[in-house]
Design a protein around this motif. Structure first.
Motif, short mmCIF file in Angstrom:
data_model
loop_
_atom_site.label_atom_id
_atom_site.label_comp_id
_atom_site.label_asym_id
_atom_site.label_seq_id
_atom_site.Cartn_x
_atom_site.Cartn_y
_atom_site.Cartn_z
N MET A 34 -14.62 29.73 -59.99
CA MET A 34 -14.12 28.35 -59.98
C MET A 34 -12.79 28.27 -59.25
O MET A 34 -11.80 28.89 -59.68
N LEU A 88 -22.10 20.04 -68.39
CA LEU A 88 -21.15 20.86 -69.15
C LEU A 88 -20.80 20.15 -70.44
O LEU A 88 -20.98 18.93 -70.55
N PHE A 94 -7.20 24.03 -59.40
CA PHE A 94 -6.72 22.69 -59.06
C PHE A 94 -5.61 22.72 -58.01
O PHE A 94 -5.46 21.79 -57.21
N ASP A 126 -13.38 22.90 -60.14
CA ASP A 126 -12.88 22.53 -61.45
C ASP A 126 -13.09 21.02 -61.61
O ASP A 126 -13.53 20.32 -60.69
N THR A 154 -13.05 17.54 -70.77
CA THR A 154 -11.95 18.45 -70.41
C THR A 154 -11.26 18.00 -69.14
O THR A 154 -10.85 18.81 -68.33
C1 GLC Z 1 -10.98 22.08 -67.17
C2 GLC Z 1 -10.36 23.44 -66.89
C3 GLC Z 1 -11.37 24.53 -66.65
C4 GLC Z 1 -12.61 24.26 -67.47
C5 GLC Z 1 -13.25 23.01 -66.89
C6 GLC Z 1 -14.51 22.61 -67.66
O1 GLC Z 1 -10.22 21.09 -66.52
O2 GLC Z 1 -9.41 23.50 -65.86
O3 GLC Z 1 -10.75 25.78 -67.00
O4 GLC Z 1 -13.51 25.35 -67.39
O5 GLC Z 1 -12.35 21.91 -66.86
O6 GLC Z 1 -14.19 22.25 -68.95
#
Ligand code: GLC
Length: 721
Positions: free
Chosen positions: A229, A58, A232, A264, A38
């Protein structure tokens, strides 16, 4: 473990082990999975060493992977500190319910609770310990692709739905393996990025920040969210993850938050791009000094934190405090004793997409759909013989939204399936007609669509914005229907007026031409797994649309930002709104008001608002009054209505919005039935931030109204004394 045992564990850890606890890695570094990461790829990292010391991962796929990751780490960690496993479960894990912006349109906190509870059951079985949810960023500009991820442009609606999700997800005991901890995000004001562009800088007055952007985060923390969190974006010149004013003065000291702050995705490392860190080591210092506990991916902390402590640039006490917060959450989840938490392959098979979950998802899809227009077309008659289903979304399976779990489209009930489930004997002719992408110019298929439409009893036009056009990193400068969809819509509607549009999109779009062209529009957003069943039931009246817009729909992208709770200005534009008025706050080429306002939505029945009565004419400090709004279902179909209560403070020490939602309640009424909806209005609900930044209410008139934004009715005045 006891507090003492945790302290003893902390004292036994080396600096590298402490830094490791504050590092989060992608699970894909250690176990092959098909999940999209992500965020951007970074430098390759030492997987073996990280596997030993890291504190969390994650983005994993299922219970089997969750267990494997935990086993892999514990087999190499001499301190036997279990991993935290985190995942973005934003609106469902395997059973996908509507995107959050659609859920906001349901105005139903209880429905939000049901959906979140369903997602909790599936997430815990998958092995999730923490979900990066709820996202409650106030969003007032649909150019920003992540508007789909928040419940509303409205702080109160965002607050109540976000808090409902936190309570339903965490339950009352996180050591219960069926409960999951919440990480509220993105702190703060991520939705106010300049020009509607993702990750862009945010400049906000303190008052706007406190009045419109901070309340929903606070509501989620008050509901018990264990993590938060930072966003950015830079906020008034300082990126959130290094913003001591935000993260320490407000979050830690004023709000008293004692949970975990997790950055983040590589937001710590990106302090270099922002230009406030000279290098990754400097970035690690700045973030740790702002008490950002966990560095998500790219590992600035892993590479530099130990050195920063040895050089006495960062105190070990600061690092210890961060590590202790992480250890405490692991302990609260019971991970030291039960490192798998709720991960259970058998449970996955039992709960994923089960009938109960599908029913919840379908009901949510029905209740978050908004009937924007209906010139006597809907609901269709059940005895219809020939149905034409036309458009690029006619057979689309990607109706789940950017943050649905990868592969969600495999489980979507499509429109043809939903229609056939409801009307197995009707003739269903499907024609795509054209594409829905920016680059689609081909219109040869429209002729066939027109021919099929002309021969049908009813026509369904399934159009919208492709699923990957909204979400993270998906801002748009224009908000039209992509490709030649409007040409398809014009020609099909000309061939058969008995046409209804189903709209699939993740953000408010500019529907001005669409509204002028078609007789019926049902805004479906991205409705999730049960899309086809919900759409069919709505079209044929098995379900009566009751959604109300959680964000206004613009006439043009040029109107943004377009908050419903706007200021009056010194030269308010007099009504009617359809023409420019010299020397007033207006456009020469466009009305001011949205095409469809916040809180708007039609039904197959009609509701008459008969009266708004206040129990008192005056309200003291810390006092309360009752406001009773009487509503009758004056149509011939049962339906649900969201009764909205708005305030206006016409004279105050700072300018106040022309309308501000202060409460809402959803009611069900049978034909002819009347309801008295009683709201308790407490004086503190009417407070605002004055010139000194203090939250106050002031003596004087307060106007209370119902209806919906820009269409307030039954206004009554009370006085704060
Ligand atoms: C992403 C998103 C965030 C998400 C994180 C983990 O960049 O901004 O909302 O929870 O990374 O995936």
């Amino acid at each position: 473990m006891t507090e003492q045992a945790l302290k003893a564990l902390l004292d036994s850890m080396t600096l590298e082990e402490k830094a490791g606890q504050l590092v989060q890695c992608n699970a894909g570094m250690f176990i092959a999975n098909e999940l999209a990461i992500t965020g951007p790829d970074g430098e390759p990292l030492p997987a073996e060493e990280l596997c030993r010391v890291m504190g969390s991962v994650l983005t994993f796929e299922d219970a089997e992977q969750a267990k494997a990751l935990q086993d892999m780490h514990l087999a190499s960690d001499p301190k036997q500190i279990p991993l935290l496993l985190m995942l973005d479960v934003i609106h469902g894990l395997r059973t996908t319910y509507p995107i959050p912006l659609a859920m906001g349109c349901s105005f139903d906190d209880d429905l939000m609770t049901e959906c979140a509870d369903m997602a909790r059951r599936e997430s815990s079985a998958c092995g999730v310990h923490v979900t990066f949810n709820p996202m409650v960023d106030t969003a007032r500009d649909a150019r920003w692709g992540r508007i789909l991820e928040t419940n509303s442009e409205e702080p109160l609606l965002n607050s109540r739905m976000g808090a409902a999700l936190v309570r339903a997800t965490q339950g009352d005991d996180l050591s219960n393996p069926e409960n999951v901890a919440c990480c509220v995000k993105h702190f703060a004001a991520y939705g106010a990025g300049e020009a509607g562009r993702d990750y862009n800088g945010v400049e906000l007055s303190e008052r706007s920040l406190m009045q419109d952007y901070l309340p929903a985060y606070k509501a989620c923390l008050d509901a018990g969210a264990r993590l938060i969190m930072p966003s950015f974006n830079s906020l008034n010149g300082v990126p959130s993850v290094a913003n001591k004013k935000l993260m320490i003065d407000l979050l830690r000291k004023e709000w008293g938050f004692e949970g975990i702050v997790i950055s983040d995705y590589n937001a710590v490392g990106e302090l270099v791009n922002h230009g406030i860190a000279a290098d990754m080591k400097d970035a690690a210092r700045l973030a740790m000094e702002a008490e950002c506990d966990i560095d998500m991916v790219q590992c600035a902390y892993y590479q530099h934190l130990a050195d920063l402590v040895r050089e006495r640039t960062v105190s070990e006490a600061t690092v210890d405090a961060a590590v202790m917060r992480v250890l405490k959450l692991k302990n609260e989840l019971g991970l030291f004793e039960h490192p798998y938490h709720g991960a259970d392959e058998e449970k996955e098979r039992e709960v994923y997409l089960c009938a109960e979950h599908r029913e919840i998802a379908r009901r949510a899809a029905e209740e978050s759909a908004v009937l924007l227009k209906n010139e006597g077309i809907l609901p269709f008659r059940k005895d219809v013989k020939r149905i034409a289903l036309i458009g690029p979304f006619a057979e689309e399976t990607r109706l789940n939204g950017f943050w649905s779990r990868p592969g969600a489209e495999r489980y979507t009930v499509t429109l043809p399936e939903g229609i056939r489930n409801l009307l197995p004997d009707a003739e269903l002719n499907i024609v795509r007609g054209c594409g829905a992408n920016f680059e689609d110019t081909e219109t040869a298929g429209i002729a066939e669509a027109v021919r099929v439409a002309a021969g049908a009893d009813v026509v369904i036009l399934a159009v919208g914005e492709p699923e990957d056009y909204s979400g993270e990193g998906r801002s748009r400068a224009e908000l039209s229907l992509p490709g030649p969809q409007m040409q398809l819509i014009r020609e099909v509607t000309a061939a058969n007026r008995n046409t209804a549009v189903l709209l699939f999109n993740g953000r408010p779009l500019v529907l001005t031409e669409l509204t002028e062209t078609v007789p019926a529009i049902l805004e479906m957003w991205y409705p999730g797994t049960e899309a086809g069943n919900a759409a069919a039931r709505l079209l044929w009246g098995e379900a009566n649309p009751c959604g109300k817009l959680s964000a206004g729909l613009p006439r043009s992208v040029g109107q943004y930002p377009m908050p419903y709770n706007r200021m009056n200005t010194g030269r308010p534009k007099p009504l009617p709104d359809d023409r420019a008025v010299p020397f007033s706050s207006c456009y020469l080429d466009m009305p001011n008001l949205p095409l469809y306002s916040f809180g708007y939505g039609l039904s197959y029945t009609s509701f008459t608002y008969e009266s708004l009565i206040t129990s008192e004419r005056t309200l003291k400090e810390n006092g309360e009054i009752q406001v009773t709004i009487t509503v009758q279902n004056t149509g011939n179909t049962a339906g649900k209505e969201t009764v909205q209560l708005y305030m206006r403070d016409p004279v105050a020490s700072v300018v106040r919005p022309v309308q501000q939602l202060i409460d809402y309640r959803k009611i069900s009424l049978r034909p002819g039935e009347r309801a008295e909806v009683v709201f308790t209005v407490r004086e503190e609900q009417l407070r605002f931030y004055n010139m000194e930044g203090r939250e106050v209410s002031e003596r004087g008139e307060i106007r209370l109204s119902t209806g919906y934004a820009d269409h307030l009715i039954l206004t009554e005045s009370i006085e704060i004394i």
